[in-house]
Design a protein around this motif. Structure first.
Motif, short mmCIF file in Angstrom:
data_model
loop_
_atom_site.label_atom_id
_atom_site.label_comp_id
_atom_site.label_asym_id
_atom_site.label_seq_id
_atom_site.Cartn_x
_atom_site.Cartn_y
_atom_site.Cartn_z
N GLY A 143 -33.97 -26.13 -49.90
CA GLY A 143 -33.52 -25.56 -48.62
C GLY A 143 -32.09 -25.99 -48.31
N ILE A 144 -31.66 -25.76 -47.09
CA ILE A 144 -30.32 -26.16 -46.66
C ILE A 144 -30.25 -27.69 -46.64
CG2 ILE A 144 -28.62 -25.98 -44.80
CD1 ILE A 144 -29.96 -23.39 -43.94
N PRO A 145 -29.16 -28.31 -47.12
CA PRO A 145 -29.06 -29.78 -47.12
C PRO A 145 -29.36 -30.36 -45.74
CG PRO A 145 -27.24 -28.83 -48.34
CD PRO A 145 -27.97 -27.68 -47.72
N ALA A 146 -30.06 -31.49 -45.73
CA ALA A 146 -30.45 -32.11 -44.46
C ALA A 146 -29.23 -32.48 -43.62
CB ALA A 146 -31.29 -33.35 -44.73
N SER A 147 -28.12 -32.83 -44.27
CA SER A 147 -26.91 -33.20 -43.52
C SER A 147 -26.32 -32.00 -42.76
CB SER A 147 -25.86 -33.77 -44.47
OG SER A 147 -25.54 -32.85 -45.49
N LYS A 148 -26.69 -30.79 -43.15
CA LYS A 148 -26.21 -29.60 -42.46
C LYS A 148 -27.20 -29.09 -41.40
CE LYS A 148 -23.10 -27.67 -45.96
NZ LYS A 148 -21.94 -27.54 -45.05
N THR A 149 -28.39 -29.67 -41.36
CA THR A 149 -29.40 -29.19 -40.41
C THR A 149 -29.79 -30.21 -39.34
OG1 THR A 149 -31.18 -29.91 -41.90
CG2 THR A 149 -30.40 -27.64 -42.12
N LEU A 150 -29.64 -31.51 -39.62
CA LEU A 150 -30.15 -32.50 -38.67
C LEU A 150 -29.39 -32.51 -37.35
CD1 LEU A 150 -31.01 -35.53 -41.01
CD2 LEU A 150 -32.59 -34.05 -39.77
N GLU A 560 -29.83 -40.79 -41.84
CA GLU A 560 -30.54 -39.76 -42.61
C GLU A 560 -29.59 -38.70 -43.16
OE1 GLU A 560 -33.66 -39.83 -43.43
OE2 GLU A 560 -34.18 -41.60 -42.26
N GLY A 561 -28.56 -38.36 -42.38
CA GLY A 561 -27.60 -37.35 -42.82
C GLY A 561 -26.32 -37.94 -43.37
N ASP A 562 -26.22 -39.29 -43.38
CA ASP A 562 -25.00 -39.97 -43.82
C ASP A 562 -23.78 -39.45 -43.06
OD1 ASP A 562 -23.67 -41.91 -45.38
OD2 ASP A 562 -22.96 -40.36 -46.74
N TYR A 563 -23.94 -39.33 -41.73
CA TYR A 563 -22.86 -38.81 -40.90
C TYR A 563 -21.88 -39.91 -40.53
CZ TYR A 563 -25.96 -34.77 -40.09
OH TYR A 563 -26.75 -33.68 -40.25
N ASN A 564 -20.65 -39.50 -40.18
CA ASN A 564 -19.69 -40.43 -39.58
C ASN A 564 -19.33 -39.93 -38.19
OD1 ASN A 564 -17.60 -38.40 -39.83
ND2 ASN A 564 -17.33 -39.00 -41.97
N PHE A 565 -18.53 -40.71 -37.49
CA PHE A 565 -18.18 -40.41 -36.10
C PHE A 565 -17.54 -39.02 -35.99
CE2 PHE A 565 -16.46 -40.97 -31.89
CZ PHE A 565 -17.27 -41.91 -31.30
#
Length: 593
Positions: A143-150, A560-565
């Motif tokens: 599916g769509i990468p979790a970092s693009k959906t969370l 979970e999405g390895d996001y930054n600020f």
């Protein structure tokens, strides 16, 4: 304009100090909250308000712990816990899986809409707890990468949470403070249409644009899912008995491999050997009307759980070199008091002779998937030379799922039609969750958050101090000087932006505590109805998309999405702008100001 009084200055300085402490993040939220309560109590004891004695300040400082808003918030936490531990939300998860199999983009849209509506009556955090593993699994299946959906999913949950008075604890706090100030009580769904119409403008952005603004961190966050070999035991009443392999393959999840015993000649009998992740094995057992361990053993373990009041746990255990189980098969191991659900074989790169079947001998390094009471699992691991891994999960009490759903719907329904206040219906629902066993009383600590409790209590105390000290009136007059020439929509937008900034860089509960009395005072100064200005504060407290520290769910998805600020800023600021404009205009239209 008259200068603020000594007590008003103290209230504003304390509020500023609280915001600064939250923004710095060096102290825990609980510590900051208790320091605020203690500061109010000590200050008003030393310097009482005009006309009050020294003990009136103590009552004001600790009033939040007995406030009905806090009782309601705790009751709703317990109701939400009941839905999670009974698996009442699992049907929604299965529905999403089916939709995503049909089309990814349609799946994302349905997910956003479903999350939005679920969070209207269930606290935001349990909804996100349900969604994180679902989105991760969907991403792993192509599916769509979790970092693009969370982040979009979290945003939809936050928008849904602002649509009712019970959607978040902050909403209840704002409504309760406004009622204390003399405003008529706001119904559970009174402002829902306004938020839902605004959501129509935000939904296309969250669905089509926001995922494009977010990185693909699949390689960073991807984790290998351990698969287990298991033996399904079909119930005599299972509709799959006697069917062929082709029909079986249509029913099982795609990430599950199956083998029929040779003596069954391609026809499904009472035993089916599977291999797949634990969640997929669970889903297979549900669809086939089967169990992963002998039915009599599972019944005994569940009876022990009911009798002791302890939850059942599923845990992974590694077979150590000195384990008694090495060389034994699951049939000859003589396991008692615990159930073996599956085995992950540690395959040697050279010289491996064991067939990949659950009935073969256990070897060093194998991982056993076990279910039982926590005390029995620990004793089993100790006695048999096993290493119990961290991260065991509770087994949902699915038999009580319909009951938990009925209790939640009853609590919300009674309040929504105005038969009883939400504080009473939520408290009654929480008591029923305990009485029916949906939530066990000795597990109530897992439902309640100490951080939320002391934060809400401190926010109520600070809000009262800002009000009675005259700080709210003085700040309202100051704001009125700058806002009196703006149209009503501009006033509402300004209030919303002001509260939104505080929310995204400090705390939404303290923003609510300070913003509510200021908005109420501002309404009197400008001659505007109080309700739309109070709602502007409520909405502003929920527009917490732009920073990871703005709300606890923002922090939950960060790892979970390895996001930054920057990911939050880039995707969140446009959404804040869309919602501020839409909500301000809709408030003006709805209230005719």
């Amino acid at each position: 304009m008259i200068a603020p009084s000594f007590h008003a200055v103290a209230a504003m300085l304390l509020a500023a100090a609280m915001f600064y402490a939250f923004a710095k993040g060096k102290l825990q939220v609980e510590i900051i909250s208790l320091l605020v309560i203690g500061s109010i109590a000590l200050f008003l004891y030393i310097a009482p308000l005009p006309g009050d004695d020294r003990y009136a300040g103590l009552e004001l400082a600790f009033r939040g712990f007995g406030h009905y808003a806090l009782v309601t918030i705790c009751s709703l936490m317990i109701l939400g816990r009941g839905l999670v531990v009974t698996g009442a939300l699992d049907p929604a998860a299965r529905t999403l899986n089916n939709v995503w199999k049909y089309n990814k983009q349609v799946g994302l849209l349905v997910t956003l809409v479903l999350c939005l509506f679920m969070s209207m009556i269930i606290n935001d955090t349990p909804v996100l707890v349900l969604m994180i593993p679902i989105m991760a699994k969907l991403a792993m299946k192509g599916g769509i990468p979790a970092s693009k959906t969370l982040i979009p999913v979290n945003s939809a949950i936050l928008i849904g949470g602002m649509a009712t008075t019970i959607g978040t604890s902050t909403n209840l706090l704002v409504v309760s403070l406004a009622t204390d100030l003399g405003m008529d009580p706001i119904g559970v769904f009174q402002f829902t249409p306004i938020v839902l119409i605004a959501a129509l403008f935000a939904l296309p952005y969250m669905w089509l644009v926001m995922p494009r603004l977010l990185p693909d961190n699949t390689a960073t966050v991807a984790q290998e899912t351990r698969t287990f070999m298991a033996k399904l035991r079909l119930d005599p009443s299972s509709q799959m008995l006697g069917k062929n392999e082709g029909e079986l393959s249509l029913v099982l999840p795609k990430d599950v491999k199956y083998v029929l015993p040779s003596e069954q000649n391609g026809v499904i009998g009472r035993r089916v050997h599977l291999e797949g992740p634990y969640e997929a094995l669970q889903e297979s057992a549900r669809k086939l009307g089967a169990s992963l361990a002998p039915a009599w053993l599972l019944a005994k373990i569940r009876n022990d759980s009911e009798r002791s009041g302890d939850d059942l746990i599923v845990a992974e255990m590694i077979v150590a070199p000195d384990s008694r189980l090495i060389g034994l098969t699951p049939q000859t191991a003589g396991l008692e008091g615990v159930a073996l659900l599956g085995i992950h074989q540690a395959r040697r790169p050279l010289g491996e002779t064991r067939p990949e079947r659950i009935d073969t001998a256990i070897a060093e390094g194998d991982v056993l998937l076990m279910m039982g009471l926590d005390v029995d699992l620990k004793a089993f691991a100790s006695n048999e030379g096993l290493l119990m891994l961290e991260g065991g999960q509770e087994v949902v009490r699915s038999a009580k799922a319909p009951l938990a759903a009925v209790i939640m719907l009853g609590a919300v329904g009674l309040a929504s039609v105005g038969l009883v206040p939400i504080a009473i219906s939520a408290l009654a629902g929480a008591i029923l969750m305990f009485a029916t066993g949906c939530v066990r009383f000795d597990r109530v600590g897992r439902a309640l958050s100490a951080k939320v409790i002391v934060l809400v209590a401190a926010s109520i105390a600070l809000g009262q101090f800002v009000l009675v000290s005259g700080a709210a009136e003085w700040l309202g007059q100051l704001l009125a000087m700058g806002l009196r020439y703006l149209p009503a929509a501009g006033v509402l937008a300004a209030i919303m932006v002001f509260v939104t900034i505080l929310t995204n860089f400090a705390s939404n509960t303290t923003a609510a505590a300070v913003g509510t009395p200021i908005a109420f005072s501002l309404a009197n100064t400008l001659g505007l109805p109080a309700e739309p200005l109070i709602l502007a504060v409520l909405f502003g407290c929920n527009l917490c998309y732009a920073t990871p520290v703005a709300y606890q769910t923002n922090m939950m998805i960060m790892a979970e999405g390895d996001y930054n600020f920057g990911d939050y800023l880039r995707s969140g600021i446009p959404l804040v702008a869309i919602m501020v404009v839409a909500l301000s205009v809709l408030l003006v239209i709805h209230y005719g100001i």
